[in-house]
Structure formats: structure tokens, C-alpha cells
Design a protein around this motif. Structure first.
Motif, short mmCIF file in Angstrom:
data_model
loop_
_atom_site.label_atom_id
_atom_site.label_comp_id
_atom_site.label_asym_id
_atom_site.label_seq_id
_atom_site.Cartn_x
_atom_site.Cartn_y
_atom_site.Cartn_z
N ASN A 1 0.70 -1.36 0.09
CA ASN A 1 0.03 0.02 0.21
C ASN A 1 0.82 1.36 -0.07
O ASN A 1 0.53 2.22 -0.67
CB ASN A 1 -0.72 0.13 0.99
CG ASN A 1 -2.20 -0.93 1.13
OD1 ASN A 1 -2.36 -1.31 0.14
ND2 ASN A 1 -2.42 -1.49 2.52
N PHE A 2 1.86 1.10 0.84
CA PHE A 2 2.86 2.32 0.75
C PHE A 2 3.49 2.47 -0.66
O PHE A 2 3.54 3.70 -0.98
CB PHE A 2 3.83 2.09 1.83
CG PHE A 2 5.01 3.08 1.83
CD1 PHE A 2 4.59 4.32 2.84
CD2 PHE A 2 6.38 2.81 1.59
CE1 PHE A 2 5.74 5.12 3.13
CE2 PHE A 2 7.28 4.00 1.58
CZ PHE A 2 6.71 5.36 2.36
N MET A 3 3.96 1.45 -1.12
CA MET A 3 4.62 1.75 -2.39
C MET A 3 3.59 2.23 -3.82
O MET A 3 4.09 3.21 -4.39
CB MET A 3 5.08 0.12 -2.88
CG MET A 3 6.18 -0.38 -2.14
SD MET A 3 6.70 -1.88 -2.63
CE MET A 3 7.07 -1.69 -4.44
N SER B 1 15.35 -1.99 0.68
CA SER B 1 16.14 -1.61 1.91
C SER B 1 14.86 -1.41 2.81
O SER B 1 15.52 -1.63 4.14
CB SER B 1 17.07 -0.57 1.51
OG SER B 1 18.09 -0.74 0.56
N LEU B 2 14.13 -0.55 2.73
CA LEU B 2 13.01 -0.13 3.62
C LEU B 2 12.57 -1.31 4.10
O LEU B 2 12.47 -1.61 5.61
CB LEU B 2 12.14 0.76 3.03
CG LEU B 2 11.23 1.11 4.01
CD1 LEU B 2 11.75 2.33 4.78
CD2 LEU B 2 9.84 1.82 3.31
N SER C 1 6.21 1.94 11.81
CA SER C 1 4.92 2.27 11.53
C SER C 1 5.13 2.95 10.05
O SER C 1 6.08 3.18 9.73
CB SER C 1 4.42 3.26 12.35
OG SER C 1 5.11 4.58 12.33
N THR C 2 3.76 2.89 9.53
CA THR C 2 3.91 3.52 8.13
C THR C 2 4.25 5.21 8.19
O THR C 2 4.94 5.44 7.37
CB THR C 2 2.51 3.31 7.66
OG1 THR C 2 1.91 2.22 7.56
CG2 THR C 2 2.37 3.84 6.15
N GLU C 3 3.83 5.58 9.09
CA GLU C 3 4.42 6.94 9.17
C GLU C 3 6.03 7.29 9.38
O GLU C 3 6.37 8.12 8.63
CB GLU C 3 3.55 7.74 10.57
CG GLU C 3 2.13 8.04 10.45
CD GLU C 3 1.82 8.88 9.06
OE1 GLU C 3 2.36 10.12 9.06
OE2 GLU C 3 1.08 8.63 8.33
N PHE D 1 12.20 6.31 3.99
CA PHE D 1 12.40 6.01 2.92
C PHE D 1 12.96 6.86 1.89
O PHE D 1 14.01 6.28 1.02
CB PHE D 1 10.81 5.67 2.23
CG PHE D 1 10.84 5.83 0.61
CD1 PHE D 1 11.15 4.42 0.16
CD2 PHE D 1 10.44 6.59 -0.23
CE1 PHE D 1 11.32 4.08 -1.44
CE2 PHE D 1 10.55 6.58 -1.55
CZ PHE D 1 10.94 5.43 -2.16
N TYR D 2 12.98 8.14 2.18
CA TYR D 2 13.60 9.20 1.21
C TYR D 2 14.94 9.50 1.64
O TYR D 2 15.71 9.93 1.02
CB TYR D 2 12.74 10.47 1.49
CG TYR D 2 11.64 10.39 0.73
CD1 TYR D 2 11.80 10.40 -1.00
CD2 TYR D 2 10.25 10.45 0.85
CE1 TYR D 2 10.51 10.72 -1.86
CE2 TYR D 2 9.10 10.35 0.19
CZ TYR D 2 9.49 10.51 -1.29
OH TYR D 2 8.32 10.65 -2.03
#
Length: 204
Positions: A26-28, A60-61, A69-71, A77-78
Motif C-alpha cells: 500500500n505504501f509503495m 532496503s526499507l 509504522s507506516t508514518e 524511505f526518502y
């Protein structure tokens, strides 16, 4: 008697792994488009390289931070993506500069004179110009900026990170972020003003 706890623990681990993979998917889906725009600008529209950098960052993430957590994933990620971009840029610089392996290759311009400016509000990149320009024109203009200005602008305007978080991601000072961001906005306004057919019209 000992089998049940082991089976329960195994089931829990399996569920956690499955949940992390769903969250990552979902994040991707949510972030890939913006990340690709950023990397394509930074690599001069080399789509294949941009795709590779984004995919490597996701791998890597997931490998190192699946339990976060997603937050927490957003700045992580960045940060990973920025590091992979800098690694790629250094390799490209060494490849294009004979004998560069004898010296440290410096790609960043964070030692520029920092402007004494108050933090600017993060604008929506499609609205802050108040001009009739398209998303493609904005992306082309962003691609003309120095890479650090691109990053500062897109992390702040696209992703909505504050100055402190952006500085952590870019591995530079908050003053550098403000300067890069300010100069990016000024350059984009100047570049895109020429694309706006109404920019030179009189209000009378």
C-alpha cells in the motif's frame, strides 16, 4: 506440551510478516509516482535508473525497517532513496572524470552561502505559482534545477516534510534546506513565468 506455544509464536510471526508486506504494498502504491518524478528529475530523465533507485530503496526499507509504522516509513524511505541517489551520482562522476578515484568526489553544494530567510510555508506544487502551467511543465522546470534544490523543493512541497525532517533526509543543515528551497522557488517562478501566456498581460 511445548508444541502449542511454538506453533502460536510461528503463527504470530507469519501474521506480522504478512501485515508488513501488505502495508509495504500500500505504501509503495501511494508513494511510487512521486518518488519516480523526483528520481527522474535528479537523473536527467533516465527512467530505468530512476526505477532502479526507487525499487532498491523499497527493498532496503522492507529489509531493515519492516517493523516500523507506516508514518515512520516516509522519512526513512526518502533518506534511503537520497543515499542511493548520492551513491549513483558519485559513481557517475567517477566514471565521467578520469582519475577521480584519487580524490574525494563532492557533488553537493551545501557549502553555498546560506540566506538568512524565514522558513517559507510549504506550498502545493501545482498551486504555489498561481499560473496556468501543466504538471509536465512544472516537472520539466524542476529537472532544470540543481539536484539539491530539486530535493529540497520536492521533499517540502510534494511530500510536506518540515525543514528539520528534510535536513535529516538530505543529510545537511536546516539553513541549507531553507536556502535550496528558497532558490528553487525563485527559479521555478522565473522559469514558469515565461510559459504563462497571461503573465505579461496588464490588469487594466
Amino acid at each position: 506440551m511445548d508444541e502449542m506455544p511454538k506453533q502460536t509464536e510461528s503463527a504470530k510471526l507469519s501474521t506480522l510478516k504478512s501485515t508488513a508486506e501488505i502495508r509495504l504494498k500500500n505504501f509503495m502504491h501511494e508513494i511510487t509516482g512521486r518518488a519516480l518524478v523526483m528520481m527522474e528529475s535528479a537523473t536527467q530523465h533516465q527512467h530505468g535508473i530512476a526505477m532502479d533507485l526507487v525499487q532498491e530503496a523499497f527493498i532496503s526499507l522492507h529489509k531493515s525497517y519492516a517493523d516500523k509504522s507506516t508514518e515512520e516509513w516516509y522519512p526513512l524511505f526518502y533518506t534511503i532513496l537520497n543515499n542511493k541517489l548520492q551513491d549513483w551520482r558519485r559513481k557517475e562522476a567517477r566514471r565521467n572524470q578520469p582519475f577521480s578515484f584519487f580524490k574525494k568526489v563532492s557533488l553537493d553544494d551545501d557549502d553555498i552561502e546560506q540566506l538568512d530567510i524565514v522558513d517559507e510555508n510549504t506550498p502545493n506544487p501545482y498551486h504555489f505559482l498561481d499560473q496556468a502551467v501543466t504538471a509536465e511543465e512544472i516537472q520539466d522546470a524542476i529537472a532544470q534545477l540543481p539536484v539539491r534544490q530539486q530535493q529540497a523543493f520536492m521533499l517540502r512541497a510534494w511530500e510536506g516534510f518540515d525543514v528539520q525532517t528534510t535536513a535529516q533526509i538530505m543529510n545537511c543543515s536546516e539553513g541549507s534546506v531553507k536556502t535550496h528551497y528558497h532558490r528553487a522557488i525563485q527559479a521555478l517562478r522565473s522559469t514558469l513565468a515565461h510559459m504563462d501566456p497571461h503573465s505579461g498581460e496588464s490588469s487594466s
